[in-house]
Design a protein around this motif. Structure first.
Motif, short mmCIF file in Angstrom:
data_model
loop_
_atom_site.label_atom_id
_atom_site.label_comp_id
_atom_site.label_asym_id
_atom_site.label_seq_id
_atom_site.Cartn_x
_atom_site.Cartn_y
_atom_site.Cartn_z
N THR A 17 0.86 -1.18 0.00
CA THR A 17 0.00 0.00 0.00
C THR A 17 0.89 1.23 0.00
N VAL A 18 0.57 2.20 -0.83
CA VAL A 18 1.33 3.45 -0.88
C VAL A 18 0.63 4.49 0.00
N HIS A 19 1.40 5.17 0.82
CA HIS A 19 0.89 6.25 1.67
C HIS A 19 1.71 7.49 1.35
N SER A 20 1.04 8.58 1.01
CA SER A 20 1.80 9.80 0.73
C SER A 20 1.34 10.94 1.63
N TYR A 21 2.22 11.89 1.81
CA TYR A 21 1.92 13.07 2.62
C TYR A 21 2.74 14.23 2.07
#
Length: 157
Positions: free
Chosen positions: A16-20
């Motif tokens: 899963t990709v999580h970006s901020y």
């Protein structure tokens, strides 16, 4: 897409990709990910590159809130000494900028060591290959893809 994400897609690994939004003034890239994504700091790992006494490089993947123990890393790598690698060498060898070095998709396959604490987790977070991008995956999948060894490499306060 980063080289790290491309590898995961190619190998058909669950992730899963999580970006901020990365803040360039933040003191710690890893702790910034913990804060902005509201994660458990024991699950978020930083990727460090060390230089060994034989001139080779090794990748150490450790929890963001911990410090790398150079003696333990050297021992795990079968060397006498280890030291943090020069920034320019790290960026040239991995193809990533500091703060966005992913253990996946590096230009050159390096000896890789994951702190033993990761082996107990169901999932862990590592850099996705740029600042502000984290990849969540199973520790065993990361170890398989990077040909890593789980080892005690953190400093214990």
């Amino acid at each position: 897409m980063t080289p790290a994400i491309n590898i995961l897609k190619k190998k058909k690994v669950t992730y899963t990709v999580h970006s901020y939004q990365h803040d360039s003034d933040h003191a710690s890239y890893g702790l910034e990910a913990v804060e902005k994504l509201a994660l458990n700091p024991d699950q978020v790992f930083k990727t460090l590159v060390a230089s060994l006494d034989d001139g080779s490089l090794a990748v150490a993947i450790i929890p963001v809130a911990h410090k790398l123990n150079m003696k333990l890393l050297a021992k795990a790598a079968g060397s006498k000494k280890a030291a943090m690698a020069d920034k320019a060498i790290v960026e040239k060898t991995t193809g990533y900028v500091l703060g966005g070095v992913s253990p996946l998709g590096q230009k050159k396959q390096l000896k890789t060591y994951i702190d033993a604490s990761a082996a107990e987790l169901s999932s862990m977070f590592v850099s996705g290959g740029k600042r502000g991008l984290e990849i969540e995956l199973a520790p065993q999948d990361l170890a398989t893809l990077t040909r890593a060894t789980f080892a005690e490499i953190c400093q214990h306060e």
